[in-house]
Scaffold this motif. Sequence first.
Motif, PDB file in Angstrom:
ATOM      1  N   PRO A 252       0.832  -1.032  -0.357  1.00 55.61           N
ATOM      2  CA  PRO A 252      -0.322   0.027   0.203  1.00 55.61           C
ATOM      3  C   PRO A 252       0.790   1.455  -0.103  1.00 55.61           C
ATOM      4  O   PRO A 252       0.924   1.968  -0.065  1.00 55.61           O
ATOM      5  CB  PRO A 252      -0.757   0.493   0.980  1.00 55.61           C
ATOM      6  CG  PRO A 252      -0.451  -1.185   2.244  1.00 55.61           C
ATOM      7  CD  PRO A 252       0.476  -2.198   1.391  1.00 55.61           C
ATOM      8  N   GLY A 253       1.795   1.694   0.672  1.00 58.34           N
ATOM      9  CA  GLY A 253       2.602   2.564   0.459  1.00 58.34           C
ATOM     10  C   GLY A 253       2.658   3.584   1.384  1.00 58.34           C
ATOM     11  O   GLY A 253       3.127   4.293   1.226  1.00 58.34           O
ATOM     12  N   ALA A 254       1.381   3.141   2.029  1.00 59.94           N
ATOM     13  CA  ALA A 254       0.788   4.673   2.949  1.00 59.94           C
ATOM     14  C   ALA A 254       1.162   4.969   4.364  1.00 59.94           C
ATOM     15  O   ALA A 254       1.626   6.374   4.305  1.00 59.94           O
ATOM     16  CB  ALA A 254      -0.840   4.411   3.105  1.00 59.94           C
ATOM     17  N   GLU A 255       2.030   3.939   5.042  1.00 55.05           N
ATOM     18  CA  GLU A 255       2.746   4.092   6.289  1.00 55.05           C
ATOM     19  C   GLU A 255       4.283   5.212   5.716  1.00 55.05           C
ATOM     20  O   GLU A 255       4.592   4.926   5.088  1.00 55.05           O
ATOM     21  CB  GLU A 255       2.747   3.337   6.873  1.00 55.05           C
ATOM     22  CG  GLU A 255       3.589   3.007   8.325  1.00 55.05           C
ATOM     23  CD  GLU A 255       3.706   2.033   9.209  1.00 55.05           C
ATOM     24  OE1 GLU A 255       4.177   1.520  10.802  1.00 55.05           O
ATOM     25  OE2 GLU A 255       2.870   1.199   8.123  1.00 55.05           O
ATOM     26  N   ALA A 256       4.633   5.776   6.896  1.00 54.74           N
ATOM     27  CA  ALA A 256       5.898   6.265   7.014  1.00 54.74           C
ATOM     28  C   ALA A 256       6.811   5.350   7.227  1.00 54.74           C
ATOM     29  O   ALA A 256       6.791   4.127   7.823  1.00 54.74           O
ATOM     30  CB  ALA A 256       6.353   7.743   7.979  1.00 54.74           C
ATOM     31  N   PRO A 257       8.345   5.635   6.466  1.00 51.39           N
ATOM     32  CA  PRO A 257       8.956   4.496   6.742  1.00 51.39           C
ATOM     33  C   PRO A 257      10.045   4.318   8.165  1.00 51.39           C
ATOM     34  O   PRO A 257       9.941   5.404   9.104  1.00 51.39           O
ATOM     35  CB  PRO A 257       9.833   5.306   5.409  1.00 51.39           C
ATOM     36  CG  PRO A 257      10.569   6.693   6.110  1.00 51.39           C
ATOM     37  CD  PRO A 257       8.208   6.849   5.560  1.00 51.39           C
ATOM     38  N   LEU A 258      10.421   3.642   8.602  1.00 51.56           N
ATOM     39  CA  LEU A 258      11.131   2.541   9.627  1.00 51.56           C
ATOM     40  C   LEU A 258      12.518   3.369   9.382  1.00 51.56           C
ATOM     41  O   LEU A 258      12.836   2.922   7.699  1.00 51.56           O
ATOM     42  CB  LEU A 258      11.004   1.729  10.688  1.00 51.56           C
ATOM     43  CG  LEU A 258      11.788   1.121  10.701  1.00 51.56           C
ATOM     44  CD1 LEU A 258      11.283   2.121  12.758  1.00 51.56           C
ATOM     45  CD2 LEU A 258      11.842  -0.005  11.049  1.00 51.56           C
ATOM     46  N   VAL A 259      13.319   4.577   9.566  1.00 52.10           N
ATOM     47  CA  VAL A 259      14.971   4.082   9.188  1.00 52.10           C
ATOM     48  C   VAL A 259      15.992   4.325  10.746  1.00 52.10           C
ATOM     49  O   VAL A 259      15.380   3.877  11.394  1.00 52.10           O
ATOM     50  CB  VAL A 259      15.251   6.139   8.439  1.00 52.10           C
ATOM     51  CG1 VAL A 259      14.096   5.952   8.052  1.00 52.10           C
ATOM     52  CG2 VAL A 259      14.118   7.313   9.810  1.00 52.10           C
ATOM     53  N   HIS A 260      16.792   4.334  10.141  1.00 53.85           N
ATOM     54  CA  HIS A 260      17.732   3.847  10.935  1.00 53.85           C
ATOM     55  C   HIS A 260      18.469   5.013  11.153  1.00 53.85           C
ATOM     56  O   HIS A 260      19.362   4.955   9.751  1.00 53.85           O
ATOM     57  CB  HIS A 260      18.491   2.455  10.789  1.00 53.85           C
ATOM     58  CG  HIS A 260      19.283   2.000  12.029  1.00 53.85           C
ATOM     59  ND1 HIS A 260      20.761   2.087  11.844  1.00 53.85           N
ATOM     60  CD2 HIS A 260      18.980   0.723  12.887  1.00 53.85           C
ATOM     61  CE1 HIS A 260      21.165   1.787  13.322  1.00 53.85           C
ATOM     62  NE2 HIS A 260      20.201   1.343  14.113  1.00 53.85           N
TER      63      HIS A 260
END
Length: 191
Positions: free
Chosen positions: A168-176
């Motif tokens: 879906p691509g709707a959620e904010a990404p998890l970043v490190h």
Amino acid sequence: MTATPSLAAANSHQNHDRSADRRPYDGSAAEPVRPADLLRRTLRRQATAVTVVTVPGPAGFTATSFTSASLEPALVSFYLSSTASTAATVRAADRFAVHLLGSEQEELARGFARSGVDRFAGVAWTPSTGGLPLLSGVPAWLTARTVHVHDVGDHFLVVGEVEDAGGPGAEAPLVHHDGAFGTFRTDPPRG
């Protein structure tokens, strides 16, 4: 892009002393610093997307080294330590899947980063072509056919040609970033 409080909060909750990471880069340190330490210390400052790479077996691992390599042909790549527990399985795989994790999937990232455990225990996934595991609930994923595997220092590089993608691509990404997980938000367009 603006860092959200969750990234700042995640970084402030680190319990170890990072004073060694803050030494100047001008050579004024009392002892010579190994190039590997310089690289590690410098790259901690780069925020990267968090992904989980899976291969038939099933096997998988958390990766922050995933990137696009070419548009024509559509190629992607990632690196893995040659001593990783999944190294032999990943080297032998003819296909792989990359799952871009969302801001609420830190536990999934941590689970696939652990050694000595069944990383798929309690994780929802479905088998795709040739038993390739596709994780459920991720914002975006893609599958690729392995076209190159090259040794690069103490890691190896895997390059694959994209075959399929979804999510879906709707959620904010998890970043490190700087040893911690977080996310970011984009600012609305001005004007």
